[in-house]
Design a protein around this motif. Structure first.
Motif, PDB file in Angstrom:
ATOM      1  N   UNK A   1       0.943  -1.041  -0.093  1.00  0.00           N
ATOM      2  CA  UNK A   1       0.016   0.036  -0.024  1.00  0.00           C
ATOM      3  C   UNK A   1       0.853   1.235   0.083  1.00  0.00           C
ATOM      4  N   UNK A   2       2.115   1.073  -0.120  1.00  0.00           N
ATOM      5  CA  UNK A   2       2.985   2.458  -0.112  1.00  0.00           C
ATOM      6  C   UNK A   2       3.119   3.015  -1.554  1.00  0.00           C
ATOM      7  N   UNK A   3       3.522   4.308  -1.454  1.00  0.00           N
ATOM      8  CA  UNK A   3       3.361   4.935  -2.932  1.00  0.00           C
ATOM      9  C   UNK A   3       4.641   4.617  -3.421  1.00  0.00           C
ATOM     10  N   UNK A   4       4.537   4.316  -4.727  1.00  0.00           N
ATOM     11  CA  UNK A   4       5.543   3.786  -5.876  1.00  0.00           C
ATOM     12  C   UNK A   4       5.975   5.284  -6.286  1.00  0.00           C
ATOM     13  N   UNK A   5       7.328   5.001  -6.359  1.00  0.00           N
ATOM     14  CA  UNK A   5       8.318   6.232  -7.191  1.00  0.00           C
ATOM     15  C   UNK A   5       9.013   5.855  -8.142  1.00  0.00           C
ATOM     16  N   UNK A   6       9.553   6.578  -9.100  1.00  0.00           N
ATOM     17  CA  UNK A   6      10.716   6.357 -10.065  1.00  0.00           C
ATOM     18  C   UNK A   6      11.658   6.831  -9.595  1.00  0.00           C
ATOM     19  N   UNK A   7      12.864   5.748  -9.749  1.00  0.00           N
ATOM     20  CA  UNK A   7      14.198   6.272  -9.418  1.00  0.00           C
ATOM     21  C   UNK A   7      15.080   6.186 -10.434  1.00  0.00           C
ATOM     22  N   UNK A   8      16.136   7.080 -10.630  1.00  0.00           N
ATOM     23  CA  UNK A   8      17.336   6.960 -11.534  1.00  0.00           C
ATOM     24  C   UNK A   8      18.424   6.548 -11.034  1.00  0.00           C
ATOM     25  N   UNK A   9      19.213   5.718 -11.276  1.00  0.00           N
ATOM     26  CA  UNK A   9      20.388   4.949 -10.837  1.00  0.00           C
ATOM     27  C   UNK A   9      21.533   5.079 -11.815  1.00  0.00           C
ATOM     28  N   UNK A  10      22.614   5.380 -11.315  1.00  0.00           N
ATOM     29  CA  UNK A  10      24.119   5.340 -11.984  1.00  0.00           C
ATOM     30  C   UNK A  10      24.888   4.337 -11.006  1.00  0.00           C
ATOM     31  N   UNK A  11      25.465   3.368 -11.799  1.00  0.00           N
ATOM     32  CA  UNK A  11      26.139   2.434 -10.776  1.00  0.00           C
ATOM     33  C   UNK A  11      27.209   1.814 -11.663  1.00  0.00           C
ATOM     34  N   UNK A  12      28.030   0.894 -10.945  1.00  0.00           N
ATOM     35  CA  UNK A  12      29.218   0.322 -11.598  1.00  0.00           C
ATOM     36  C   UNK A  12      29.010  -1.184 -11.110  1.00  0.00           C
ATOM     37  N   UNK A  13      28.983  -2.024 -12.391  1.00  0.00           N
ATOM     38  CA  UNK A  13      28.929  -3.367 -11.941  1.00  0.00           C
ATOM     39  C   UNK A  13      30.458  -3.891 -11.822  1.00  0.00           C
ATOM     40  N   UNK A  14      30.530  -4.533 -10.740  1.00  0.00           N
ATOM     41  CA  UNK A  14      32.142  -5.044 -10.469  1.00  0.00           C
ATOM     42  C   UNK A  14      32.665  -6.106 -11.448  1.00  0.00           C
ATOM     43  N   UNK A  15      33.707  -5.614 -11.884  1.00  0.00           N
ATOM     44  CA  UNK A  15      34.321  -6.461 -13.061  1.00  0.00           C
ATOM     45  C   UNK A  15      34.488  -8.195 -12.574  1.00  0.00           C
ATOM     46  N   UNK A  16      34.977  -8.138 -11.113  1.00  0.00           N
ATOM     47  CA  UNK A  16      35.368  -9.518 -10.703  1.00  0.00           C
ATOM     48  C   UNK A  16      34.052 -10.138 -10.727  1.00  0.00           C
ATOM     49  N   UNK A  17      32.832  -9.752 -10.331  1.00  0.00           N
ATOM     50  CA  UNK A  17      31.577 -10.508 -10.370  1.00  0.00           C
ATOM     51  C   UNK A  17      31.223 -10.890 -11.840  1.00  0.00           C
ATOM     52  N   UNK A  18      31.399 -10.042 -12.731  1.00  0.00           N
ATOM     53  CA  UNK A  18      31.122 -10.505 -14.103  1.00  0.00           C
ATOM     54  C   UNK A  18      32.108 -11.382 -14.574  1.00  0.00           C
ATOM     55  N   UNK A  19      33.279 -11.454 -14.213  1.00  0.00           N
ATOM     56  CA  UNK A  19      34.011 -12.585 -14.805  1.00  0.00           C
ATOM     57  C   UNK A  19      33.613 -13.798 -14.045  1.00  0.00           C
ATOM     58  N   UNK A  20      33.371 -13.813 -12.957  1.00  0.00           N
ATOM     59  CA  UNK A  20      32.733 -14.760 -12.353  1.00  0.00           C
ATOM     60  C   UNK A  20      31.482 -15.643 -12.824  1.00  0.00           C
ATOM     61  N   UNK A  21      30.766 -14.775 -13.248  1.00  0.00           N
ATOM     62  CA  UNK A  21      29.280 -15.060 -14.070  1.00  0.00           C
ATOM     63  C   UNK A  21      29.919 -15.898 -15.530  1.00  0.00           C
ATOM     64  N   UNK A  22      30.829 -15.164 -16.031  1.00  0.00           N
ATOM     65  CA  UNK A  22      31.590 -15.433 -17.316  1.00  0.00           C
ATOM     66  C   UNK A  22      31.914 -16.956 -17.239  1.00  0.00           C
ATOM     67  N   UNK A  23      32.860 -17.377 -16.442  1.00  0.00           N
ATOM     68  CA  UNK A  23      33.388 -18.377 -16.161  1.00  0.00           C
ATOM     69  C   UNK A  23      32.321 -19.449 -15.881  1.00  0.00           C
ATOM     70  N   UNK A  24      31.344 -19.146 -14.988  1.00  0.00           N
ATOM     71  CA  UNK A  24      30.129 -20.227 -14.722  1.00  0.00           C
ATOM     72  C   UNK A  24      29.410 -20.330 -15.793  1.00  0.00           C
ATOM     73  N   UNK A  25      29.096 -19.501 -16.936  1.00  0.00           N
ATOM     74  CA  UNK A  25      28.359 -19.467 -17.889  1.00  0.00           C
ATOM     75  C   UNK A  25      28.957 -20.391 -18.879  1.00  0.00           C
TER      76      UNK A  25
END
Length: 207
Positions: A75-99
């Motif tokens: 029942x809370x109000x819904x808002x629109x949010x803008x985000x600027x962020x940086x995905x960690x390269x080590x995390x992406x590399x881990x996903x790449x190896x697993x994929x």
């Protein structure tokens, strides 16, 4: 905001033919391509920048205003949010190896021995890893800024940069900066905790 790159790629690899296709569950818009690099979409005007309640380096979030809707669960109000962020390269590399590891279990491409991933499939796996890294970063930002995602299609994230463009100049292990917009609510539990903390600080100041 959920996406399983492992499932998608394993399914593609088990096919007799490989046909690259979009697998990202969020919406994406194109971005200018310059010398194998990509540009972030311009920050929108207006909005109120909010502070994170947990450390998340390289990130910013702005509340762009209420949508006029209410969250069906809280029942809370819904808002629109803008985000600027940086995905960690080590995390992406881990996903790449697993994929690649998971896909090779069922890989069966014509002209290649069973379990071997052909060179032309490698960029697709990198794209899946990037997509997963971006999604996980969005989920982390929602938590770090004291927000709560809303269920259903209304809670999807719109990433403004095209992952295909990012992939053109991407080296596995590098961080990836991106911008996005999403709809969410202010987490009622975290809002209550913050109110208690403020009250405690006021009492301490009076004393």
């Amino acid at each position: 905001m959920k996406f399983s790159a492992l499932f998608v790629l394993a399914s593609l690899a088990s096919c007799s033919a490989f046909a690259p296709q979009a697998a990202f569950s969020t919406k994406m818009s194109s971005v200018t391509q310059l010398n194998m690099a990509y540009e972030l979409k311009a920050e929108p005007e207006g909005g109120d920048e909010i502070e994170a309640i947990a450390t998340m380096d390289g990130s910013r979030v702005k509340n762009m205003g209420a949508t006029g809707d209410k969250d069906s669960d809280s029942g809370e109000d819904v808002y629109t949010f803008w985000l600027k962020a940086e995905a960690d390269g080590a995390m992406i590399k881990g996903f790449r190896v697993q994929v690649e590891k998971d896909a090779s279990k069922n890989a069966n491409f014509p002209g290649f021995r069973k379990g071997q991933i052909p060179p032309y499939a490698q960029p697709q796996m990198t794209m899946f890893a990037l997509q997963e890294g971006i999604i996980k970063t969005c989920e982390a930002a929602v938590e770090a800024y004291g927000l709560k995602a809303i269920s259903g299609e209304a809670g999807s994230v719109e990433v403004h940069e095209d992952v295909k463009d990012i992939c053109k100049g991407y080296k596995v292990g590098d961080n990836v900066e991106f911008t996005a917009t999403f709809k969410a609510i202010v987490d009622p539990e975290k809002k209550q905790e913050e109110a208690v903390d403020v009250e405690a600080e006021e009492v301490a100041a009076e004393e």
